[in-house]
Design an enzyme around this catalytic site. Structure first.
Site, mmCIF file in Angstrom:
data_model
loop_
_atom_site.group_PDB
_atom_site.id
_atom_site.type_symbol
_atom_site.label_atom_id
_atom_site.label_comp_id
_atom_site.label_asym_id
_atom_site.label_seq_id
_atom_site.Cartn_x
_atom_site.Cartn_y
_atom_site.Cartn_z
ATOM 1 N N ASP A 113 0.809 -1.275 0.086
ATOM 2 C CA ASP A 113 0.035 -0.118 -0.005
ATOM 3 C C ASP A 113 0.788 1.246 -0.019
ATOM 4 O OD1 ASP A 113 0.758 -0.397 2.657
ATOM 5 O OD2 ASP A 113 -1.177 -0.488 3.496
ATOM 6 N N ASP B 33 3.355 0.828 13.429
ATOM 7 C CA ASP B 33 2.467 -0.363 13.283
ATOM 8 C C ASP B 33 3.208 -1.696 14.198
ATOM 9 O OD1 ASP B 33 0.643 0.684 11.519
ATOM 10 O OD2 ASP B 33 1.273 -0.602 10.071
#
Length: 887
Positions: free
Chosen positions: A70, A481
């Site tokens: 992404d 993350d």
């Protein structure tokens, strides 16, 4: 747990990218002489670390596969090494959004061709429109067609697809599904030009959240996939039947039976859901569709699987469970091309207790699951999972049943069975790419083995880097993350991310300069402390205590001897402590949200910067005084560091094009700053081991110098600069962090926003000079050596690197290298040099920034080319009239 990825990226953009990577760049402040050095670049191995929304196998060539991410570019699978090769490292600063890949397509007619639809955000966060990249050499080099709209590789719905598709019968025809109400687009000249299919009846209407004023969640997710029925065409003639998926719960699937001349809504289709995928089994005549009530990749509470018989128009609900029993949407979808009737799907939004994989060998009439409950909460698995190559995938967890660690995954929108090998299957998750090579054991009652198949694919977003001068750690990283890692060996995957506590995102970290065993980090966590300490060089951690009001990590600084710490958290003002954060006191004279750092010599001196003001404390962070220094950047896109070993030596980088933007230096603890006139713009600053004979530590920066954006090094305190990366190694946006290695001259660690931690090593192993100055003789003389290496080769094409080393005693101020190909090879694209070719003879000349090559230094360039018959390397090279030694 991994839902923070988009928030991390957005906050990073809001804090830095929008002001740090504008399309209009400032005029250089003066003439700058630039040298160039040849670097080799690698990733500090983490393996994965982000969302893999798409995997594409070529349908006609075995072992040719691609993956899209992404925000971290695209990759090609290398069967011989079982690794992934990055394909978009050449994306530069101004077009950083093109590292987001919304779709990939591999040409089944001409497998050397591959296409990528790129662009990261459809709202204002991305300053550039999307583009379609096309390659005739499997992604080794690209040509680009800009689109009149944006694409969203990191937008909601990015796991749907593929939005880009090649006509399998006439590969000059491609379709692209656009977001934002821009409709369906088509190219008839192999991706060179594109036009809207104006008669396509539906541009989509689904948005995740219509109230979102940023335009992120409120964007129309648009046209989400295109699928051809190859049985309705013949070679050289456009395929007649084309299916298109639309983000519209009432009108999700359309069809053309006349090669796109007209389109109709597919009759009888289910409503109330979005079709994430549409995969056609042409041999059996079935179109399979995976539906969810949401666009994903995070959300989704209900889902169905449907099968459409293309010959009869019959719809059949083939869902493996009742609708009432779903708490997830279906996303990943694939068929076994070797065994028609075998189909698989995923419960992409099943976060707890695990994702689920479903498999049918009778076209969806019956299903089995990757795992089932025996007696709740106990599970029986059809698989075993081996994460020994990426042990951090357990996340250090010890969950209670039915949850297990490691998990099969989450956000499992991509799932593909190898079209040539029924035993090989790959699927992407929010953290890695898993695969198996014994999948058919599923059907015989055995257990298939799941393992990471992700080496080479690095997809972390980097917030901070720190290289201590001693101790077992070579590098500390602060990541989005997955928190971050302590690397003791850059070539090996660390066993675990930071734990105790485990932050979703680490926002800042620091070590005590004179006591590197003391390390501190801060980060984001849904609940729990936001600060942690280590007293053994980051090997083990313990949590500190938050001051009242803390909501996020912010920035942190360790006193030079580790006796005290300064913290500027989100949600609260600046705080200081002695010891390890059992209690905190508010600092005075400094505003909340200030970026903080420590002096690397005096343990009681700390610094801060906010909104154009520099702040200094000499009492351990208790009180701060605003410096009288003026002319600094007015915004907050600034990063600064104090030099180890010298009290009060501070470097500050940052700014924006609508104001002050550059690199500043203070030698008096921030009382005054001097701007470097030879730096146009700078976004990071870091220090590394000094060059041999140099009196100052080596500087590194991600900057614009001499009109060129790149990674630069200086061995003379910024008087001269060497560009150390090249046009093939740019990695999009590199403005978050940089540091040199205090133990290895020339080694630099570079942050990226989705390509992980990059590190480079210089060919100037002696560490002596070569920066900036150069010689005066325009004609190179003296000895030279050439190393010619074919780095990649495929049918009809290859990629090569050439390293030219000055082995004489005088510096070159320009060079021209010539050779002849022995087998008639032809250069297609060459970077880091100007070139001409006449017959077999090739001449490569320096460009403006790499003409200066000091004695003992090297310069490199690379190219892609074509070959037939054989690809023998040249045996002779000449630098002007001088014959070079061939290494």
């Amino acid at each position: 747990m991994r839902r923070t990825r988009i928030l991390t990226a957005v906050l990073a953009l809001a804090a830095g990218l929008l002001v740090g990577a504008p399309p209009a760049l400032a005029t250089p402040t003066g003439q700058v002489a630039l040298a160039a050095d040849s670097y080799t670049w690698h990733n500090a191995r983490i393996d994965g670390g982000g969302f893999v929304p798409g995997i594409v196998f070529n349908r006609t060539e075995k072992n040719l596969a691609y993956a899209r991410t992404d925000i971290g570019g695209a990759y090609r699978w290398s069967e011989s090494t079982q690794t992934w090769t990055p394909l978009l490292d050449s994306v530069g600063w101004d077009e950083w959004g093109h590292t987001g890949v919304v779709s990939l397509a591999s040409d089944p007619v001409a497998p050397d061709k591959v296409y990528a639809a790129v662009g990261t955000y459809t709202n204002s966060w991305d300053p550039t429109n999307g583009a379609v990249l096309r390659s005739a050499d499997r992604g080794a080099s690209w040509q680009k067609t800009d689109l009149p709209f944006k694409l969203g590789g990191n937008m909601p719905g990015r796991g749907m697809g593929e939005r880009l598709a090649i006509d399998p019968d006439k590969d000059s025809v491609l379709y692209l599904g656009a977001p934002s109400g821009k409709g369906l687009w088509r190219s008839t000249d192999s991706g060179v030009t594109w036009s809207q299919v104006t008669n396509f009846p539906n541009v989509g209407n689904y948005v995740q959240d219509s109230t979102d004023t940023t335009g992120y969640a409120s964007d129309n997710q648009g046209i989400v996939w295109v699928t051809f029925d190859e049985s309705t065409g013949t070679a050289g003639t456009a395929t007649k039947t084309v299916y298109v998926g639309v983000a519209d719960k009432d009108n999700a699937v359309y069809r053309s039976t006349d090669a796109g001349a007209t389109w109709t809504r597919l009759a009888g289709q289910p409503t109330g859901y979005l079709a994430h995928k549409g995969v056609l089994d042409a041999k059996n005549g079935y179109l399979y569709l995976a539906y969810s009530d949401k666009g994903g990749p995070y959300d989704g509470g209900k889902g169905r699987l449907w099968r459409y018989a293309t010959a009869t128009g019959t719809w059949t609900d083939i869902s493996p469970v009742a609708e009432a029993d779903t708490y997830y949407g279906f996303g990943g979808l694939t068929v076994d091309r070797q065994h028609p009737g075998t189909v698989m799907s995923t419960a992409y939004s099943s976060w707890w207790p695990d994702t689920q994989l479903f498999r049918s060998t009778d076209s969806g009439a019956t299903w089995t699951k990757a795992w089932d409950y025996t007696s709740y909460p106990n599970r029986s698995n059809r698989y075993t999972i081996d994460v020994s190559s990426s042990p951090w995938l357990t996340f250090g967890a010890n969950p209670s049943p039915p949850e297990q660690t490691p998990k099969l995954g989450w956000m499992t929108e991509s799932l593909e069975i190898d079209p040539f090998d029924s035993d090989r299957m790959m699927y992407g998750t929010g953290a890695t790419l898993y695969g198996t090579e014994d999948l058919t054991k599923w059907d015989s009652g055995g257990q298939f083995t799941v393992k990471p198949m992700v080496q080479g694919l690095e997809e972390t977003s980097v917030n901070e880097l720190a290289a201590p001068p001693s101790g077992g750690a070579q590098l500390f990283s602060a990541l989005g993350d997955i928190g971050g890692f302590r690397h003791t060996d850059l070539t090996k995957v660390p066993s675990m991310m930071y734990t105790s506590p485990t932050f979703t995102t680490t926002t800042s970290l620091d070590f005590a300069e004179s006591n590197p065993n003391t390390v501190v980090r801060v980060g984001n966590l849904d609940s729990g402390p936001h600060i942690a300490f280590s007293t053994d060089n980051g090997a083990d951690w313990f949590a500190g205590t938050d001051p009242s009001g803390v909501s996020g990590g912010g920035t942190v600084a360790a006193g030079s001897d580790g006796s005290r710490f300064l913290w500027s958290p989100a949600g609260a003002g600046v705080q200081y402590t002695t010891g390890f954060g059992s209690s905190w006191s508010a600092s005075s004279g400094i505003p909340a949200g200030t970026v903080v750092e420590s002096d690397r010599v005096d343990p009681k001196t700390f610094y801060g910067f906010k909104s154009g003001k520099f702040y200094v404390s000499s009492d351990g962070g208790a009180t701060f005084t605003a410096s009288a220094a003026t002319g600094l950047p007015s915004g907050d896109s600034v990063r600064f560091k104090a030099l180890p070993g010298t009290m009060g030596d501070v470097w500050l980088a940052g700014g924006a094009t609508d104001g002050a933007y550059g690199l500043w230096h203070s030698t008096n603890g921030g009382t005054t700053f001097t701007r470097l006139a030879n730096v146009d713009q700078a976004d990071t600053i870091g220090f590394g081991k000094a060059a041999t004979g140099a009196s100052y530590q080596t500087l590194y920066t991600s900057a614009k110098i001499g009109g060129i954006r790149g990674i630069f090094r200086s061995t003379d305190a910024g008087s001269t600069w060497t560009r150390i990366n090249d046009d093939a190694h740019q990695w999009g946006w590199t403005g978050a962090a940089i540091t040199g290695d205090p133990r290895v001259y020339g080694r630099v660690y570079v942050s990226t926003n989705g390509r992980g931690v990059i590190y480079g090593d210089t060919s100037d192993t002696g560490g002596g000079g070569g920066d900036g100055g150069g010689g005066t003789d325009p004609t190179p003389s003296g000895a030279c050596t050439v190393a010619y290496t074919v780095t990649n080769q495929w049918t009809g094409g290859f990629q090569a690197d050439v390293r030219l080393t000055n082995t004489g005693s005088a510096s070159w101020s320009g060079w021209s290298l010539g050779w002849s190909f022995p087998n008639g090879q032809t250069v297609g694209q060459l970077w880091n040099a100007d070139w001409t070719q006449s017959g077999p003879a090739v001449t490569a000349k320096n460009v403006s920034w790499n003409g200066t090559v000091a004695a003992g230094s090297s310069v490199s360039f690379g190219f892609t080319g074509t070959w037939t018959g054989s690809n023998t390397r040249p045996t002779a090279f000449k630098l002007g009239d001088q014959t070079c030694t061939v290494a």
